[in-house]
Motif scaffolding. Sequence first.
Motif, PDB file in Angstrom:
ATOM      1  N   ARG A   1       2.728  -1.301   7.987  1.00  0.00           N
ATOM      2  CA  ARG A   1       1.333  -0.900   8.155  1.00  0.00           C
ATOM      3  C   ARG A   1       0.377  -1.841   7.410  1.00  0.00           C
ATOM      4  O   ARG A   1      -0.802  -1.905   7.753  1.00  0.00           O
ATOM      5  CB  ARG A   1       1.137   0.530   7.660  1.00  0.00           C
ATOM      6  N   ALA A   2       0.860  -2.572   6.396  1.00  0.00           N
ATOM      7  CA  ALA A   2      -0.020  -3.452   5.616  1.00  0.00           C
ATOM      8  C   ALA A   2       0.111  -4.910   6.025  1.00  0.00           C
ATOM      9  O   ALA A   2      -0.579  -5.763   5.467  1.00  0.00           O
ATOM     10  CB  ALA A   2       0.301  -3.317   4.118  1.00  0.00           C
ATOM     11  N   ILE A   3       0.989  -5.233   7.041  1.00  0.00           N
ATOM     12  CA  ILE A   3       1.238  -6.629   7.418  1.00  0.00           C
ATOM     13  C   ILE A   3       0.460  -6.948   8.685  1.00  0.00           C
ATOM     14  O   ILE A   3       0.481  -6.187   9.652  1.00  0.00           O
ATOM     15  CB  ILE A   3       2.743  -6.863   7.625  1.00  0.00           C
TER      16      ILE A   3
ATOM     17  N   LYS B   1      -3.093  -7.485   5.679  1.00  0.00           N
ATOM     18  CA  LYS B   1      -4.363  -7.133   6.303  1.00  0.00           C
ATOM     19  C   LYS B   1      -5.544  -7.301   5.357  1.00  0.00           C
ATOM     20  O   LYS B   1      -6.685  -7.410   5.821  1.00  0.00           O
ATOM     21  CB  LYS B   1      -4.293  -5.683   6.804  1.00  0.00           C
ATOM     22  N   ASP B   2      -5.292  -7.327   4.058  1.00  0.00           N
ATOM     23  CA  ASP B   2      -6.403  -7.507   3.115  1.00  0.00           C
ATOM     24  C   ASP B   2      -6.702  -8.994   2.859  1.00  0.00           C
ATOM     25  O   ASP B   2      -7.488  -9.336   1.979  1.00  0.00           O
ATOM     26  CB  ASP B   2      -6.109  -6.819   1.782  1.00  0.00           C
ATOM     27  N   GLY B   3      -6.069  -9.911   3.599  1.00  0.00           N
ATOM     28  CA  GLY B   3      -6.344 -11.335   3.490  1.00  0.00           C
ATOM     29  C   GLY B   3      -5.396 -12.089   2.589  1.00  0.00           C
ATOM     30  O   GLY B   3      -5.449 -13.327   2.536  1.00  0.00           O
ATOM     31  N   ARG B   4      -4.509 -11.442   1.889  1.00  0.00           N
ATOM     32  CA  ARG B   4      -3.572 -12.135   1.018  1.00  0.00           C
ATOM     33  C   ARG B   4      -2.373 -12.653   1.814  1.00  0.00           C
ATOM     34  O   ARG B   4      -1.998 -12.088   2.834  1.00  0.00           O
ATOM     35  CB  ARG B   4      -3.096 -11.190  -0.096  1.00  0.00           C
ATOM     36  N   TRP B   5      -1.748 -13.715   1.274  1.00  0.00           N
ATOM     37  CA  TRP B   5      -0.551 -14.317   1.866  1.00  0.00           C
ATOM     38  C   TRP B   5       0.614 -14.162   0.901  1.00  0.00           C
ATOM     39  O   TRP B   5       0.456 -14.327  -0.308  1.00  0.00           O
ATOM     40  CB  TRP B   5      -0.775 -15.814   2.140  1.00  0.00           C
ATOM     41  N   LEU B   6       1.806 -13.841   1.446  1.00  0.00           N
ATOM     42  CA  LEU B   6       3.006 -13.674   0.633  1.00  0.00           C
ATOM     43  C   LEU B   6       4.090 -14.615   1.122  1.00  0.00           C
ATOM     44  O   LEU B   6       4.272 -14.808   2.329  1.00  0.00           O
ATOM     45  CB  LEU B   6       3.534 -12.238   0.702  1.00  0.00           C
ATOM     46  N   HIS B   7       4.817 -15.199   0.157  1.00  0.00           N
ATOM     47  CA  HIS B   7       6.023 -15.977   0.470  1.00  0.00           C
ATOM     48  C   HIS B   7       7.206 -15.082   0.135  1.00  0.00           C
ATOM     49  O   HIS B   7       7.450 -14.775  -1.032  1.00  0.00           O
ATOM     50  CB  HIS B   7       6.041 -17.266  -0.362  1.00  0.00           C
ATOM     51  N   TYR B   8       7.950 -14.662   1.165  1.00  0.00           N
ATOM     52  CA  TYR B   8       8.984 -13.652   0.986  1.00  0.00           C
ATOM     53  C   TYR B   8      10.360 -14.272   1.236  1.00  0.00           C
ATOM     54  O   TYR B   8      10.536 -15.110   2.137  1.00  0.00           O
ATOM     55  CB  TYR B   8       8.760 -12.479   1.953  1.00  0.00           C
ATOM     56  N   SER B   9      11.322 -13.856   0.387  1.00  0.00           N
ATOM     57  CA  SER B   9      12.708 -14.330   0.568  1.00  0.00           C
ATOM     58  C   SER B   9      13.670 -13.208   0.210  1.00  0.00           C
ATOM     59  O   SER B   9      13.352 -12.370  -0.645  1.00  0.00           O
ATOM     60  CB  SER B   9      12.966 -15.559  -0.310  1.00  0.00           C
ATOM     61  N   GLU B  10      14.836 -13.181   0.875  1.00  0.00           N
ATOM     62  CA  GLU B  10      15.859 -12.170   0.629  1.00  0.00           C
ATOM     63  C   GLU B  10      17.181 -12.882   0.345  1.00  0.00           C
ATOM     64  O   GLU B  10      17.562 -13.807   1.066  1.00  0.00           O
ATOM     65  CB  GLU B  10      15.998 -11.225   1.829  1.00  0.00           C
ATOM     66  N   ARG B  11      17.871 -12.467  -0.752  1.00  0.00           N
ATOM     67  CA  ARG B  11      19.135 -13.058  -1.126  1.00  0.00           C
ATOM     68  C   ARG B  11      20.151 -11.954  -1.375  1.00  0.00           C
ATOM     69  O   ARG B  11      19.820 -10.901  -1.926  1.00  0.00           O
ATOM     70  CB  ARG B  11      18.977 -13.910  -2.400  1.00  0.00           C
TER      71      ARG B  11
ATOM     72  N   ASP C   1       0.820  -1.224   0.000  1.00  0.00           N
ATOM     73  CA  ASP C   1       0.000   0.000   0.000  1.00  0.00           C
ATOM     74  C   ASP C   1       0.851   1.269   0.000  1.00  0.00           C
ATOM     75  O   ASP C   1       0.530   2.259   0.684  1.00  0.00           O
ATOM     76  CB  ASP C   1      -0.942   0.015   1.211  1.00  0.00           C
ATOM     77  N   PHE C   2       1.944   1.272  -0.767  1.00  0.00           N
ATOM     78  CA  PHE C   2       2.704   2.506  -0.951  1.00  0.00           C
ATOM     79  C   PHE C   2       2.046   3.350  -2.023  1.00  0.00           C
ATOM     80  O   PHE C   2       1.558   2.833  -3.027  1.00  0.00           O
ATOM     81  CB  PHE C   2       4.153   2.196  -1.351  1.00  0.00           C
ATOM     82  N   THR C   3       2.047   4.670  -1.843  1.00  0.00           N
ATOM     83  CA  THR C   3       1.512   5.569  -2.860  1.00  0.00           C
ATOM     84  C   THR C   3       2.513   5.701  -4.005  1.00  0.00           C
ATOM     85  O   THR C   3       3.633   5.195  -3.953  1.00  0.00           O
ATOM     86  CB  THR C   3       1.222   6.945  -2.251  1.00  0.00           C
ATOM     87  N   GLU C   4       2.101   6.407  -5.062  1.00  0.00           N
ATOM     88  CA  GLU C   4       2.963   6.561  -6.246  1.00  0.00           C
ATOM     89  C   GLU C   4       4.266   7.248  -5.889  1.00  0.00           C
ATOM     90  O   GLU C   4       5.327   6.909  -6.433  1.00  0.00           O
ATOM     91  CB  GLU C   4       2.209   7.364  -7.315  1.00  0.00           C
TER      92      GLU C   4
ATOM     93  N   SER D   1      16.324   4.369   3.115  1.00  0.00           N
ATOM     94  CA  SER D   1      16.980   3.329   3.901  1.00  0.00           C
ATOM     95  C   SER D   1      16.066   2.126   4.054  1.00  0.00           C
ATOM     96  O   SER D   1      14.838   2.223   3.896  1.00  0.00           O
ATOM     97  CB  SER D   1      17.357   3.882   5.271  1.00  0.00           C
ATOM     98  N   TYR D   2      16.669   0.979   4.358  1.00  0.00           N
ATOM     99  CA  TYR D   2      15.928  -0.271   4.530  1.00  0.00           C
ATOM    100  C   TYR D   2      14.927  -0.157   5.676  1.00  0.00           C
ATOM    101  O   TYR D   2      13.788  -0.644   5.589  1.00  0.00           O
ATOM    102  CB  TYR D   2      16.925  -1.416   4.793  1.00  0.00           C
ATOM    103  N   GLY D   3      15.345   0.506   6.790  1.00  0.00           N
ATOM    104  CA  GLY D   3      14.455   0.637   7.938  1.00  0.00           C
ATOM    105  C   GLY D   3      13.239   1.475   7.629  1.00  0.00           C
ATOM    106  O   GLY D   3      12.124   1.152   8.059  1.00  0.00           O
ATOM    107  N   ASP D   4      13.401   2.591   6.868  1.00  0.00           N
ATOM    108  CA  ASP D   4      12.244   3.432   6.536  1.00  0.00           C
ATOM    109  C   ASP D   4      11.251   2.669   5.662  1.00  0.00           C
ATOM    110  O   ASP D   4      10.030   2.764   5.864  1.00  0.00           O
ATOM    111  CB  ASP D   4      12.723   4.686   5.816  1.00  0.00           C
ATOM    112  N   VAL D   5      11.774   1.921   4.696  1.00  0.00           N
ATOM    113  CA  VAL D   5      10.863   1.163   3.818  1.00  0.00           C
ATOM    114  C   VAL D   5      10.157   0.067   4.610  1.00  0.00           C
ATOM    115  O   VAL D   5       8.953  -0.168   4.446  1.00  0.00           O
ATOM    116  CB  VAL D   5      11.640   0.571   2.626  1.00  0.00           C
ATOM    117  N   GLU D   6      10.894  -0.604   5.542  1.00  0.00           N
ATOM    118  CA  GLU D   6      10.292  -1.674   6.338  1.00  0.00           C
ATOM    119  C   GLU D   6       9.218  -1.124   7.246  1.00  0.00           C
ATOM    120  O   GLU D   6       8.156  -1.742   7.430  1.00  0.00           O
ATOM    121  CB  GLU D   6      11.371  -2.390   7.129  1.00  0.00           C
ATOM    122  N   ALA D   7       9.449   0.065   7.793  1.00  0.00           N
ATOM    123  CA  ALA D   7       8.433   0.681   8.659  1.00  0.00           C
ATOM    124  C   ALA D   7       7.188   1.025   7.862  1.00  0.00           C
ATOM    125  O   ALA D   7       6.049   0.858   8.336  1.00  0.00           O
ATOM    126  CB  ALA D   7       9.015   1.923   9.322  1.00  0.00           C
TER     127      ALA D   7
END
Length: 822
Positions: A476-478, A496-506, A455-458, A466-472
């Motif tokens: 709000r949507a998790i 929060k909208d009912g969807r599930w995500l499989h997330y990975s970081e490499r 739910d980020f705006t345009e 920074s990584y922390g600002d984007v994570e914060a």
Amino acid sequence: MVWIVLSVILFTAMFGGVIGFKLYQESVTARSEAQENHSREAVYRADGATAVLRETLTAVRVALSDADSIPPEQFHNVLDQRLDPVRSINAVRDVIHLAPGESVPANLQSLTGAALAAPSGVTSVVANPDGIPEIAAAIPVRTQSGEVGAVLVRLDPSALLPVADPAHVAILLGADGRALAMQPPRSDGLFAEPLSRRFGLSDGRVQQIAQSGEALTGIRIGEREMVLAAAALPYEGLTIAVIGVPNINQGAWTRTRILYGLLFVAPVIFAIGLSAALSTQMNSLKSARVALGDSEKRFRLAIEGARCGVWDWDRKRDTVYLTDSFARIIGRDEAMMLSGSEFLALFSQHDRQRIAAAIRGSSKAGDIDIEAQASSMPVWFHLRGRPWGEMQDGLTDRLVGVAIDITERKGAQARVAAAENRLRAALESMSESFVLWDPRRRLVMWNRKFRDFFDFTENGLKPGMSYGDVEAGAGRAIRSVQGGANSGEAYEMELKDGRWLHYSERATSDGGLVSVGADITDLKNQERALKDSEQRLRNTVEDVRKNQQRIAELANKYEQEKIRAEEANRSKSEFLANMSHELRTPLNAVNGFSEIMLREMFGPLGDNRYVDYVKDIHTSGQHLLSLINDILDMSKIEAGKMQLQKEPISLSDIVEQSTRLVKARADEKSIRLVTELDDSIPDMTADPRAFKQVILNLLSNAVKFTPEEGRVTIRSFEYESRLALQVADTGIGIPKEDLPRLGRPFEQIESQHSKSHQGTGLGLALSKSLVEMHGGEMKIDSELGEGTTVTIIVPFDGGESDDVPAFDEGPRSFSESETNAA
């Protein structure tokens, strides 16, 4: 030298073509004049014939103008006196007054009717009863008493053709296109066929020529080419055709050919002399050209090796010269001279003004250095140049420079930009979210899915965050996160909208980080659905176990019912067999005594009605006995008590005996019995009584359901080492949907024809059972309204061998051949 010779040859050919074309035009003009002369002559003759007809008809109408005022007693005499001047006209053969009620010859009556039916009152006859062509005009005459008669004027067609050019033949044609008269007359008489057919033209072609006013050439009489022209008369179907040789002035035509021949020869001689002089001059210039060519070759090699071309702009004349190397770069074959505007048009629209401004500023800047793109090709140029010559008032008349092809360099730059664009497009088209971080964990690149998932705006994401600002912002949507205790592991998160995500970081090779998130909402839903299905499956297995018990109970009951049904069927068969024996005894007495009474063996019966009654009793008894015999045989077969007495038999003898028994019934209905047996078929082993009964049943059915004047054919042939016997008729036929029902006991197909015939439906069933007992099979083919074909296939050994092939759609198309023969 070669091009001079080719030029002379080309000039001679072109000039000869012009002279030939002029001669052709003169010939066409001469022929056109001849055709116009024929057309004018046809119109002249048509006008003359029209004038004679109009004069004659006018004279008759004047004589009849006040005919209704003549007293009846003087009408005939006065009318004859008035018509005497008409009879004196050269073209008039006869003038006849047809009074009302007066009997006239049939030919005059039909001629008058045809003329009165024509709008103009004129008709033509190719040959009257006297064998002479004529034209007739009829004018109605009203008497003082109100009755209407007619005046018939018979005209000579030859008198309507005025004398004209004796070299031409004029023909007066009737409405059907045949000749009525010819001028000058010919000894061979008039044509007996339409004129258009005489010359191989289509019907009505002469009338089309008359309407168009154009003459037709190419008509041949023997070996001579003729011209045909025609003109129509203002009377129904009358046409005058003129045929003659084209009148071309041969002397003038010869002088014209000589004149054009001289006009051709003189320029050719001059061209040959001029080519000789040019050849001498060319030899003197050849050596200078060779030296110049060597110099240009060296310059061209240097320019082409550098992938560039030279341009020279003459500002005074506003012309630009391009070398052949420049021309080849832009897709041309050789050097060219262009105007200033054409030179600028070689470049794209947004580069033309820059080039023009650079050229205008060259007087101050001195050099020109600019990059531009071609307008119609994917080619880039680096234009460099400088003024040439002395400056006057700060300007120079010429600019000279080179154009270097830099397309490859531009292409490399474009490929880099395109690769970046493709990468961006690929990331945007991904169904997963994608984020790229630099080694310092600052945001570098992301796609639309990442922005949508969290739910980020345009404008909510910017490079360098920074990584922390984007994570914060994404938090709000998790709603919850599962797994991922150690760094670098994959984890699942619920939004929060009912969807599930499989997330990975490499981690990347340069120390950066790539985060990828895939939507697994459907997978989660399927996992829940799978658990529900597993529980339903357990319930279903339990239900199946219970149903198996019920099925076993039902199978036991079915077996018992089947045994009872088989016992009942055997009891029925035994009952029918016993009852049949009991019924046969009184029926034998009825049939015997009725036959004695029918033959009057002990004296006459008396009244004739007794004879009819006895005949009906005997017939009914025989029919009932036949039905009982069929029931008895069928019962034996079903009870398994029928025993076949097989022996060698002759098929021809069995067929002959069977046809003899049904011949009387066939003759009553005028049905032809045709036998087509293959004499090469050997004798077979079978029960003669049973096999005869099969053939007799099939023949009886065929005769019964075939209308009068029909045909019944029995044919035999060998099929896969077995005997094939076919009985075909041209009867009422059987619907396709009813064919599977035939062959069952007591089964009958109801129709308007079958309702009028007695029967129990056991004939085909009994025949089929007997054939099967012989190890054979029976097949029925039928078309409604076309007929029926019954085919039986039995082994020659009477069914003792079990290894026999199954009968397919039929060894031969018998039904079609029989239908055609019928």
